[in-house]
Design a protein around this motif. Sequence first.
Motif, PDB file in Angstrom:
ATOM      1  N   LEU A  18     138.459 134.812  51.752  1.00 41.66           N
ATOM      2  CA  LEU A  18     137.023 134.791  52.049  1.00 41.66           C
ATOM      3  C   LEU A  18     136.686 133.721  53.073  1.00 41.66           C
ATOM      4  O   LEU A  18     135.805 133.917  53.933  1.00 41.66           O
ATOM      5  CB  LEU A  18     136.234 134.552  50.757  1.00 41.66           C
ATOM      6  N   ILE A  26     131.033 135.539  44.139  1.00 39.27           N
ATOM      7  CA  ILE A  26     131.529 136.464  45.169  1.00 39.27           C
ATOM      8  C   ILE A  26     130.599 137.676  45.281  1.00 39.27           C
ATOM      9  O   ILE A  26     130.294 138.144  46.400  1.00 39.27           O
ATOM     10  CB  ILE A  26     132.960 136.901  44.839  1.00 39.27           C
ATOM     11  N   GLU A  45     134.586 145.836  42.500  1.00 39.71           N
ATOM     12  CA  GLU A  45     134.795 144.440  42.905  1.00 39.71           C
ATOM     13  C   GLU A  45     135.575 144.302  44.216  1.00 39.71           C
ATOM     14  O   GLU A  45     135.277 143.394  45.003  1.00 39.71           O
ATOM     15  CB  GLU A  45     135.472 143.657  41.781  1.00 39.71           C
ATOM     16  N   ALA A  47     134.150 142.083  47.359  1.00 35.56           N
ATOM     17  CA  ALA A  47     134.892 141.008  48.013  1.00 35.56           C
ATOM     18  C   ALA A  47     135.006 141.260  49.522  1.00 35.56           C
ATOM     19  O   ALA A  47     134.909 140.324  50.332  1.00 35.56           O
ATOM     20  CB  ALA A  47     136.276 140.885  47.391  1.00 35.56           C
ATOM     21  N   HIS A 105     133.507 135.209  39.853  1.00 36.40           N
ATOM     22  CA  HIS A 105     133.251 136.585  40.290  1.00 36.40           C
ATOM     23  C   HIS A 105     131.764 136.802  40.604  1.00 36.40           C
ATOM     24  O   HIS A 105     131.423 137.591  41.502  1.00 36.40           O
ATOM     25  CB  HIS A 105     133.717 137.561  39.215  1.00 36.40           C
ATOM     26  N   MET A 121     141.660 141.220  45.596  1.00 34.20           N
ATOM     27  CA  MET A 121     140.770 141.476  44.458  1.00 34.20           C
ATOM     28  C   MET A 121     141.239 142.694  43.678  1.00 34.20           C
ATOM     29  O   MET A 121     141.123 142.727  42.436  1.00 34.20           O
ATOM     30  CB  MET A 121     139.342 141.679  44.959  1.00 34.20           C
ATOM     31  N   ALA A 145     140.946 140.262  51.467  1.00 35.74           N
ATOM     32  CA  ALA A 145     140.134 139.982  50.277  1.00 35.74           C
ATOM     33  C   ALA A 145     140.048 141.214  49.381  1.00 35.74           C
ATOM     34  O   ALA A 145     140.103 141.112  48.148  1.00 35.74           O
ATOM     35  CB  ALA A 145     138.740 139.518  50.693  1.00 35.74           C
ATOM     36  N   ARG A 146     139.915 142.386  49.989  1.00 34.26           N
ATOM     37  CA  ARG A 146     139.869 143.617  49.191  1.00 34.26           C
ATOM     38  C   ARG A 146     141.185 143.833  48.436  1.00 34.26           C
ATOM     39  O   ARG A 146     141.183 144.158  47.245  1.00 34.26           O
ATOM     40  CB  ARG A 146     139.590 144.808  50.116  1.00 34.26           C
ATOM     41  N   ILE A 172     142.181 134.543  46.774  1.00 36.97           N
ATOM     42  CA  ILE A 172     140.980 135.298  47.152  1.00 36.97           C
ATOM     43  C   ILE A 172     140.010 134.397  47.914  1.00 36.97           C
ATOM     44  O   ILE A 172     139.411 134.811  48.931  1.00 36.97           O
ATOM     45  CB  ILE A 172     140.320 135.883  45.892  1.00 36.97           C
ATOM     46  N   SER A 179     128.093 138.918  48.621  1.00 37.05           N
ATOM     47  CA  SER A 179     128.164 140.205  49.317  1.00 37.05           C
ATOM     48  C   SER A 179     126.838 140.586  49.945  1.00 37.05           C
ATOM     49  O   SER A 179     126.790 141.480  50.809  1.00 37.05           O
ATOM     50  CB  SER A 179     128.605 141.304  48.345  1.00 37.05           C
TER      51      SER A 179
END
Length: 344
Positions: A196, A147, A101, A105, A144, A208, A204-205, A192, A151
Amino acid sequence: MAVTDEAITKIKEMLISGQLKAGDRLPPENELSDQLGLSRSSLREAVKALELIRVLDVRRGDGTYVTSLEPGLLTETMGFMVEIHQESSAAELLEVRRILEPGAAAHAAGRIDSRSVAALHKCLESVPPEASAADLASHDFTFHSLIARASGNPYLAGLLDSLTGSALRLRTWQRITEAGAAEAVLGEHAAILEALTVGDAELARSLMTVHVSSAERWLRRPAAEPPRPVASSGPATPSSSVTPALPRRAMAPTPAPEPAAPPMAEAPPAAKGPKETLKKAPGRAPKKTATLQVPPAPRLPAARQARTPAPQIARIAPDPAVYELFAMPSTPGQKAARKPRRPA
């Protein structure tokens, strides 16, 4: 190799080679069985197995078709596997999410569009203030999933959607709501979404990673025990609940009530003589009343007793010596002791 497995393998080769494509209709059963060199019963078993994994779609009265073969559709079988093993493999499944995840993100931060951002804002604002654990679990899945789709990788999105079973997600949010931490976790969602929106992939990484690790920690946390009601010494009310018995080691010994003192019998009154009774001292415990017997005063001889003349006799003989002549003895002893005296 079993005959059914051989039939599944041959149909898969037809899909890989391009003889069958998404949405195509399979030949009739007798024609396909002759083409593959299989019995009709073996072909039926293979078609049923491929239908379960969403490769084929059997339409009664119309024939058998190849599905869309989209990644999200094919990964539904993994979701079925997760639902079965989620109780025994919850930690392993969350570990896979913690690996995948944050990367999803980070990719979404560089590829997300305004429509996806608006959908995430709407998802976050739709949570009611007093949402239940089931409502929060549904919101968490939608957030989730949006998101992962942002990606731009459908395989990653389908894999992530199938990794968390509904019961596992619900149990996680039950732990969160029991601890009163739902608002804090929703705050992590908002952070989060902000990362984004500005397109910061590394932020964001990181956010998350912290968020999924927090969910893993909540899931490992034991369920909170219900508060034990406190026993009240007052009378029970209709709304009060029954107080459970405390463990034997936690109970203090209850002192035995003191026996009530028996009522004290009063002493019988004395036959003669004046009585003297002890009065109770104010502010003290009542004591036994004692009665004192005072012996009567000794009677003087009749000759020594003072005589008071009666009014009728005093008028006749005012002199005490004359009065003695009129005083009649009352007892034999007085009669013997008394002698008339003449006045001098």
